[in-house]
Design a protein around this motif. Structure first.
Motif, PDB file in Angstrom:
ATOM      1  N   LYS A 112      -6.742  28.074   0.394  1.00  0.00           N
ATOM      2  CA  LYS A 112      -8.561  28.859   0.381  1.00  0.00           C
ATOM      3  C   LYS A 112      -8.770  27.512  -0.646  1.00  0.00           C
ATOM      4  CE  LYS A 112      -9.879  32.086  -0.146  1.00  0.00           C
ATOM      5  NZ  LYS A 112     -10.069  32.923   1.035  1.00  0.00           N
ATOM      6  N   GLY A 113      -8.061  26.557  -1.153  1.00  0.00           N
ATOM      7  CA  GLY A 113      -8.547  25.137  -1.721  1.00  0.00           C
ATOM      8  C   GLY A 113      -9.130  24.289  -0.348  1.00  0.00           C
ATOM      9  N   ALA A 114      -7.739  24.172   0.563  1.00  0.00           N
ATOM     10  CA  ALA A 114      -8.480  23.433   1.295  1.00  0.00           C
ATOM     11  C   ALA A 114      -9.923  24.120   2.679  1.00  0.00           C
ATOM     12  CB  ALA A 114      -7.099  23.284   2.361  1.00  0.00           C
ATOM     13  N   ASN A 115      -9.868  25.191   2.333  1.00  0.00           N
ATOM     14  CA  ASN A 115     -11.040  25.591   3.524  1.00  0.00           C
ATOM     15  C   ASN A 115     -12.466  25.391   2.211  1.00  0.00           C
ATOM     16  OD1 ASN A 115     -13.391  28.613   2.755  1.00  0.00           O
ATOM     17  ND2 ASN A 115     -11.835  28.251   5.046  1.00  0.00           N
ATOM     18  N   TYR A 116     -12.467  25.066   1.301  1.00  0.00           N
ATOM     19  CA  TYR A 116     -13.480  25.461   0.014  1.00  0.00           C
ATOM     20  C   TYR A 116     -13.331  23.408   0.387  1.00  0.00           C
ATOM     21  CZ  TYR A 116     -16.414  24.512  -3.768  1.00  0.00           C
ATOM     22  OH  TYR A 116     -17.128  23.960  -4.414  1.00  0.00           O
ATOM     23  N   ILE A 117     -12.634  22.697   0.474  1.00  0.00           N
ATOM     24  CA  ILE A 117     -13.065  21.056  -0.043  1.00  0.00           C
ATOM     25  C   ILE A 117     -13.705  20.350   1.432  1.00  0.00           C
ATOM     26  CG2 ILE A 117     -11.821  19.013   0.338  1.00  0.00           C
ATOM     27  CD1 ILE A 117      -9.569  20.184  -1.993  1.00  0.00           C
ATOM     28  N   TRP A 118     -12.680  21.303   2.910  1.00  0.00           N
ATOM     29  CA  TRP A 118     -12.960  20.737   3.574  1.00  0.00           C
ATOM     30  C   TRP A 118     -13.769  21.489   5.169  1.00  0.00           C
ATOM     31  CZ3 TRP A 118      -7.961  19.178   2.067  1.00  0.00           C
ATOM     32  CH2 TRP A 118      -7.939  17.792   2.448  1.00  0.00           C
ATOM     33  N   GLY A 119     -13.811  22.886   4.568  1.00  0.00           N
ATOM     34  CA  GLY A 119     -14.852  23.614   5.138  1.00  0.00           C
ATOM     35  C   GLY A 119     -13.869  24.526   6.270  1.00  0.00           C
TER      36      GLY A 119
END
Length: 298
Positions: A112-119
């Motif tokens: 979830k955090g990676a999705n927020y950071i990179w899209g």
């Protein structure tokens, strides 16, 4: 002699308040606290958007480490823990986060955090933690679809790199760049176990290998090992790396070479970007916002 020179394994602790962000008493403040085996991270969100974050060293007590990390993230924000509506704990010590309303696995939180950071283009996440390595596949929303984890050996993890930093007397944050200062790539070390790799490294140094060459051989072996784990689950672009070793350009560039792909660029965390080390805490904070909303809409 400075502490850094005495303890080459020691990496910096720091926190950031995102620019052009503010909060009011009407805002929904949530937080994620990721207590790892080596580092503890906390992220504070305002209405589901990252506001501040902090990274500290995990101590002997998970509860104390969680408190320290959250206090560090709140420093100079004007906020305190009483302003936070919902907290999710994650990481190695997630069940011992005293202020958490809920605990979730770091696998879900890193995706979830990676999705927020990179899209939404992120579909494969390599998380290199303090004592384990995880490969996570996720969809466009950051929901986990599959994962693999190797927690049986510290090789290539934060603790493994700390061992090599002290052995070679090189600050841990300089290992990646130093490993690239070789004219020709040496063969990877034959053993990826930290204990045996350390012995092998000492032998190579006695044979006249430079520190740069030893580091290149070790980081190459780690890159191959991590790439094999990625190939086992199947690489689906785009690939990103989270955790402390996301900053090790020696490992990142060699993973790219082994796999024949480019990772998405790491945010410039030194200048108001989001540090990939906080991906787990950030994901936990996003889940905290969703859980808070759910509890108030039913």
């Amino acid at each position: 002699m400075t502490e850094q020179n005495n303890a080459f394994w020691r990496w910096q602790e720091y926190h950031r308040i995102m620019p052009d962000k503010s909060w009011t008493s009407k805002d929904i403040i949530t937080a994620g606290v990721d207590v790892g085996s080596v580092g503890s991270k906390a992220a504070v969100l305002v209405n589901g958007e990252i506001y501040s974050w902090g990274i500290t060293r995990t101590g002997s007590s998970s509860p104390e480490s969680a408190i320290k990390a959250l206090d560090w993230a709140l420093k100079d924000t004007g906020l305190n823990q009483s302003n936070i509506k919902y907290v999710v704990g994650t990481g190695y010590g997630r069940v011992n986060v005293p202020m958490a309303n809920k605990a979730l696995t770091e696998i879900a939180c890193h995706a979830k955090g990676a999705n927020y950071i990179w899209g939404p283009q992120v579909h494969t996440v390599l998380d290199v933690g303090g004592q384990d390595i995880k490969v996570i596949r996720c969809d466009d929303t950051g929901r986990v679809t599959s994962f693999l984890m190797n927690d049986k050996c510290a090789a290539g993890t934060g603790r493994g790199m700390e061992v090599f930093a002290d052995l070679l007397k090189i600050p841990i944050e300089e290992i990646g760049e130093m490993s690239l200062k070789v004219e020709e790539e040496p063969p990877p070390v034959s053993c990826t176990c930290v204990a045996f790799a350390k012995t092998e490294a000492v032998g190579l140094l006695r044979k006249g290998w430079s520190k740069e060459k030893v580091l290149a051989a070790y980081t190459k072996a780690m890159a191959v090992r991590m790439s094999n784990l990625i190939n086992r689950i199947g690489l689906e672009p785009a690939l990103v790396i989270t955790g402390g070793q996301s900053k090790n350009i020696g490992i990142v560039s060699r993973i790219e070479a082994v796999l024949g792909v480019k990772c998405l660029p790491m945010p410039n965390w030194r200048e108001n970007g989001i540090d990939p080390m906080i991906a787990g805490a950030l994901g936990a904070g996003l889940f905290a916002k969703a859980l808070y909303d759910k509890s108030h809409n039913t």
